[in-house]
Write an enzyme that holds these catalytic residues in place. Structure first.
Site, mmCIF file in Angstrom:
data_model
loop_
_atom_site.group_PDB
_atom_site.id
_atom_site.type_symbol
_atom_site.label_atom_id
_atom_site.label_comp_id
_atom_site.label_asym_id
_atom_site.label_seq_id
_atom_site.Cartn_x
_atom_site.Cartn_y
_atom_site.Cartn_z
ATOM 1 N N GLU A 139 6.258 -2.337 -9.012
ATOM 2 C CA GLU A 139 5.139 -1.690 -8.317
ATOM 3 C C GLU A 139 3.796 -2.143 -8.891
ATOM 4 O O GLU A 139 2.877 -2.491 -8.148
ATOM 5 C CB GLU A 139 5.230 -0.158 -8.445
ATOM 6 C CG GLU A 139 6.477 0.473 -7.838
ATOM 7 C CD GLU A 139 6.598 0.305 -6.332
ATOM 8 O OE1 GLU A 139 5.609 -0.095 -5.686
ATOM 9 O OE2 GLU A 139 7.687 0.557 -5.795
ATOM 10 N N ASN A 141 1.005 -4.492 -6.995
ATOM 11 C CA ASN A 141 -0.379 -4.030 -6.804
ATOM 12 C C ASN A 141 -1.381 -5.082 -7.277
ATOM 13 O O ASN A 141 -2.358 -5.368 -6.584
ATOM 14 C CB ASN A 141 -0.632 -2.734 -7.593
ATOM 15 C CG ASN A 141 -0.218 -1.498 -6.813
ATOM 16 O OD1 ASN A 141 0.119 -1.574 -5.644
ATOM 17 N ND2 ASN A 141 -0.257 -0.357 -7.483
ATOM 18 N N ARG A 154 2.064 -1.470 3.761
ATOM 19 C CA ARG A 154 2.260 -0.915 2.424
ATOM 20 C C ARG A 154 2.495 0.582 2.606
ATOM 21 O O ARG A 154 1.813 1.233 3.389
ATOM 22 C CB ARG A 154 1.026 -1.153 1.543
ATOM 23 C CG ARG A 154 0.603 -2.608 1.424
ATOM 24 C CD ARG A 154 1.689 -3.511 0.910
ATOM 25 N NE ARG A 154 2.264 -3.026 -0.349
ATOM 26 C CZ ARG A 154 3.442 -3.388 -0.806
ATOM 27 N NH1 ARG A 154 4.207 -4.203 -0.106
ATOM 28 N NH2 ARG A 154 3.883 -2.935 -1.951
#
Lengths: 103, 141
Positions: B48, B52, B106
């Protein structure tokens, strides 16, 4: 990575890849959408039998397909969730959005 | 005598490296005998944070993302750092389902996943200065 699909009477089963992250998600999305459109799919099933890893990018793909199919009155479900994928479904709240078939 | 160990990785902001980063961290912590569940939790959180940095931190894939992993006894600390765009409002960015890139589908669950799978998540960011995500987890607790 190849994704496998089986099709019968307006139903499409997508065998999800071993790992689903942002890198894998794009191909999965494009291929699934192409098949949904080409075969007028009404019932989409995500099969997690081969999946060992999924992050929130996978959640994005599933929710996106739910929205698209939902507009057309179709339905989306998931099957063969291992413990890990069940945990991901639980944390993301996905099990409230799509039907999970019992193993 | 407590185990101490540290490593640092630096790689291009290309999506292909998301898998590499989480595998490398998993291999590094394997020595501490974490459970399979703990390894999966850490892999998810790393994935994650690195995603990002790649999606939101940079437009140029030749820019670098750094991952630092420290082990001290049963405590694992992972830092994921980019020198990219930064986040103006960290609190809003961390809210579940909030995303600045809905066109990429997303889910807005990135930070929520990091918080769900790690014991502690700290985000230090400023516009134009990049973002540093510090995550901690006690393994074998």
């Amino acid at each position: 990575m190849e994704n496998y699909y089986e099709r019968e009477k307006g139903s499409l089963t997508v065998v999800m890849p071993r790992e689903i992250d942002h890198h894998q998600a794009n191909q999965l999305r494009v291929e699934t959408d192409m098949l949904i459109e080409a075969y007028h799919v009404r019932h989409l099933v995500f099969d997690f039998s081969k999946t060992e890893f999924m992050d929130s990018s996978g959640i994005g793909v599933i929710i996106g397909r739910c929205k698209n199919l939902g507009y057309q009155g179709g339905e989306v479900s998931a099957k063969n969730l291992n413990d890990r994928i069940q945990k991901i479904f639980l944390v993301s709240g996905l099990q409230k959005i799509i039907k999970v078939e019992e193993n | 005598m407590q185990n101490r160990n540290q490593m640092k990785l630096e790689f291009d902001a290309r999506s292909v490296n998301e898998g590499f980063a989480r595998m490398a961290v998993a291999a590094f912590i394997a020595e501490e005998n974490p459970t399979l569940d703990e390894i999966s939790d850490i892999k998810t959180a790393v994935s994650e944070a690195v995603t990002n940095a790649i999606i939101h931190g940079y437009d140029d894939p030749e820019q670098k993302v750094a991952v630092i992993c420290k082990i001290e006894g049963r405590n694992v600390e992972i830092v994921v750092e980019d020198k990219g765009k930064g986040i103006a409002d960290v609190k809003t960015a961390m809210e579940p389902f909030y995303t600045t890139r809905p066109e990429l589908e997303r889910s807005g669950m990135g930070f929520a996943f990091m918080e769900a799978f790690m014991d502690e998540v700290q985000v230090i960011s400023a516009p134009g200065e990049g973002t540093k995500v510090i995550m901690r987890k006690k393994i074998g607790a």
